[in-house]
Design a protein around this motif. Structure first.
Motif, short mmCIF file in Angstrom:
data_model
loop_
_atom_site.label_atom_id
_atom_site.label_comp_id
_atom_site.label_asym_id
_atom_site.label_seq_id
_atom_site.Cartn_x
_atom_site.Cartn_y
_atom_site.Cartn_z
N GLU A 91 7.60 -5.06 5.90
CA GLU A 91 8.55 -5.62 6.58
C GLU A 91 9.90 -4.57 6.43
O GLU A 91 10.35 -4.13 5.28
CB GLU A 91 9.29 -6.95 6.13
N TRP A 92 10.52 -4.09 7.52
CA TRP A 92 11.61 -3.41 7.65
C TRP A 92 12.91 -4.11 7.85
O TRP A 92 12.96 -4.63 8.84
CB TRP A 92 11.36 -2.22 8.88
N ASN A 93 13.41 -4.20 6.66
CA ASN A 93 14.77 -5.43 6.92
C ASN A 93 16.09 -4.37 6.72
O ASN A 93 17.06 -4.88 6.92
CB ASN A 93 14.64 -6.32 5.79
N HIS A 94 15.97 -2.87 6.69
CA HIS A 94 17.02 -2.23 6.86
C HIS A 94 16.63 -1.03 7.92
O HIS A 94 15.51 -1.01 8.16
CB HIS A 94 17.37 -1.67 5.68
N PHE A 95 17.88 -0.29 8.28
CA PHE A 95 17.44 0.84 9.45
C PHE A 95 16.34 1.58 8.73
O PHE A 95 15.64 2.03 9.46
CB PHE A 95 18.86 1.61 9.59
N LEU A 96 16.54 2.11 7.56
CA LEU A 96 15.48 3.15 7.05
C LEU A 96 14.90 2.22 5.95
O LEU A 96 15.00 2.36 4.69
CB LEU A 96 15.94 4.29 6.20
N ALA A 109 12.66 5.89 3.94
CA ALA A 109 12.13 5.59 5.35
C ALA A 109 10.50 5.51 5.23
O ALA A 109 9.69 5.55 6.13
CB ALA A 109 12.24 6.64 6.34
N VAL A 110 9.87 5.54 4.01
CA VAL A 110 8.49 5.39 3.69
C VAL A 110 8.03 3.87 3.67
O VAL A 110 8.76 3.19 2.71
CB VAL A 110 8.08 6.13 2.55
N ALA A 111 7.26 3.31 4.38
CA ALA A 111 6.67 2.01 4.42
C ALA A 111 5.46 1.96 3.82
O ALA A 111 4.75 2.89 3.40
CB ALA A 111 6.55 1.49 5.68
N ARG A 112 5.08 0.64 3.23
CA ARG A 112 4.01 0.23 2.70
C ARG A 112 3.00 -0.24 3.48
O ARG A 112 1.99 -1.14 2.97
CB ARG A 112 4.13 -0.57 1.36
N ASP A 113 2.89 -0.15 4.74
CA ASP A 113 2.00 -0.56 5.72
C ASP A 113 0.72 0.05 5.49
O ASP A 113 0.47 1.16 5.00
CB ASP A 113 2.48 -0.31 7.20
N LYS A 114 -0.22 -0.98 5.57
CA LYS A 114 -1.54 -0.65 5.49
C LYS A 114 -2.30 -0.38 6.99
O LYS A 114 -3.41 0.15 7.06
CB LYS A 114 -2.38 -1.65 4.85
N ARG A 115 -1.60 -0.89 8.10
CA ARG A 115 -2.06 -0.80 9.40
C ARG A 115 -1.75 0.29 10.07
O ARG A 115 -2.37 0.98 10.93
CB ARG A 115 -1.72 -2.26 10.20
#
Length: 173
Positions: free
Chosen positions: A147-152, A159-165
């Protein structure tokens, strides 16, 4: 004497206004948290609810009809009541929804539907809502999507997410 009657009449008028039932479309929007985007009305059969759901500039509305006569009636209703374009009626087979995965914000069907629940969930975006014959279905947020709850991404501005998809693009959706 007039001063006593006026407040009583005002209270009666306010009480009558408060007792009126809420608009179904507004109720669906409020319960789903809808802020705009795609609304689908299954087998509407040219009901007034289609017009109420389709209103607004932030709505892309589709009425899906499995019956040819209902399709013609719904198209006529949308054409006479609203500007046809962002609001349209299209045929479907009653089983599969003609949408990409995770695309639709809200699905409404006032009666039972022949569309399987798995198909409804496939078309709904995460946290999207389906109202089917008095039953509410909310698609849960997938565990493999961050979930991106901020701009970055987060408060650390990383700006690195922990998305698996998410991966390199290999197709269009």
């Amino acid at each position: 004497m007039i001063n006593r009657i006026l407040p009583l009449a005002w209270l009666l008028a306010v009480g009558a206004f408060a007792a009126t039932p809420p608009d179904k479309a507004d109720d669906f929007r409020a319960r789903s948290g809808f802020a705009g985007d795609i609304i689908v009305h299954l087998d509407s059969n040219a009901s007034r609810l289609s017009i109420d759901l389709a209103k607004g500039d932030n709505v892309l509305f589709h009425a899906l009809e499995s019956d040819a006569a209902a399709l013609a009636a719904t198209r006529e209703l949308l054409f006479t009541e609203l500007s046809y374009g962002q609001k349209s009626a299209i045929p479907y087979d009653g089983k599969a929804l003609p949408y990409a995965d995770n695309l639709v914000n809200m699905i409404v069907c006032e009666t039972e539907t022949t569309v399987p629940e798995e198909e409804l969930l496939r078309a709904l975006r995460p946290l999207g809502t389906a109202f089917i014959d008095g039953k509410t279905i909310v698609k849960p947020w997938p565990k493999d999507i961050d979930e991106w709850n901020h701009f970055l991404h987060g408060p650390d501005n990383n700006a690195v997410a922990r998305d698996k998809r998410v991966n390199q693009p290999r197709s269009l959706q």
